[in-house]
Design an enzyme around this catalytic site. Structure first.
Site, PDB file in Angstrom:
ATOM      1  N   GLU A 121       0.834  -1.211   0.000  1.00 32.68           N
ATOM      2  CA  GLU A 121       0.000   0.000   0.000  1.00 32.68           C
ATOM      3  C   GLU A 121       0.873   1.268   0.000  1.00 32.68           C
ATOM      4  OE1 GLU A 121      -3.693   1.946   2.607  1.00 32.68           O
ATOM      5  OE2 GLU A 121      -2.556   0.247   3.403  1.00 32.68           O
ATOM      6  N   TYR A 122       1.918   1.223   0.807  1.00 30.79           N
ATOM      7  CA  TYR A 122       2.856   2.350   0.892  1.00 30.79           C
ATOM      8  C   TYR A 122       3.565   2.561  -0.451  1.00 30.79           C
ATOM      9  CZ  TYR A 122       7.282   4.690   2.022  1.00 30.79           C
ATOM     10  OH  TYR A 122       8.380   5.522   2.016  1.00 30.79           O
ATOM     11  N   LEU A 123       4.055   1.476  -1.021  1.00 33.11           N
ATOM     12  CA  LEU A 123       4.794   1.587  -2.284  1.00 33.11           C
ATOM     13  C   LEU A 123       3.871   2.023  -3.428  1.00 33.11           C
ATOM     14  CD1 LEU A 123       7.136  -1.522  -1.983  1.00 33.11           C
ATOM     15  CD2 LEU A 123       7.790   0.885  -1.793  1.00 33.11           C
TER      16      LEU A 123
END
Length: 209
Positions: A121-123
């Protein structure tokens, strides 16, 4: 001297960036902060601050600014609101204010977030922010470090468009890479990954320009 807005100035890496800019003969830092209580640590060193929340309107933060380093992050708590949409807001504000350069602190793995086993999700948020910056017509540099450590910096890195390996790098060396990337001719419209290495930071940046 060019005025550089540091988004994420109160973060661990952000503070290092502000310190480097404050010691620079080329740049003057303006620390973007979200809380009044964060002002004192910067103002005691005669560093200017501007209040700004990436979840709200930030168009005022780029007034009298020449360039920006986006080093803000939600620490995994609000990746869409801060890491993605906050970055997009800063890109829009920078474009409206005709800033000369936008330096983005991204992350290794942001090129292909689907391949990630964790932090997907962060990437993905970082990927979306990077793509948005590339399409903005701003002059940019996108720096994608491996895992960040608090080790002492060496002033040397390994840098390539894609390193095809994982690894780590000190926050000191990441901060120095971001500051060096502010120069007009450094890594212009380039995206590259960095890890600890054997090449002096300036030379490594030249190689990816």
């Amino acid at each position: 001297m060019e005025n550089v807005l540091v988004a994420g100035a109160n973060g661990t890496t952000g503070k290092k960036i502000v310190t480097l800019l404050n010691e620079s003969q080329y740049f003057t830092p303006i620390a973007m902060i979200r809380e009044e209580s964060q002002k004192e640590q910067f103002e005691k060193d005669n560093i200017a601050t501007v209040m700004g929340d990436l979840e709200k309107d930030i168009s005022h933060t780029v007034k009298n600014i020449d360039k920006v380093i986006f080093a803000a992050g939600s620490g995994g708590k609000k990746v869409e609101a801060v890491d993605q949409d906050g970055a997009k807001k800063m890109v829009d504000a920078s474009k409206s204010a005709n800033l000369k350069k936008f330096v983005m602190l991204s992350s290794m793995g942001a090129e292909n977030p689907d391949k990630a086993s964790d932090l997907k999700e962060y990437l993905q948020a970082k990927h979306n922010a990077d793509v948005y910056l590339k399409g903005s017509n701003l002059v940019y540099t996108i720096v994608r470090p491996g895992s960040l450590t608090n080790d002492k910096g060496t002033g040397k890195i390994k840098a390539e468009g894609s390193l095809e390996q994982s690894g780590s790098i000190s926050r000191d060396d990441v901060a120095q890479t971001l500051v060096r990337s502010l120069h007009d001719d450094a890594a212009k419209n380039a995206t590259f990954e960095i890890l600890e290495g054997e090449t002096l930071i300036g030379k490594a940046i030249d190689s990816v320009s």
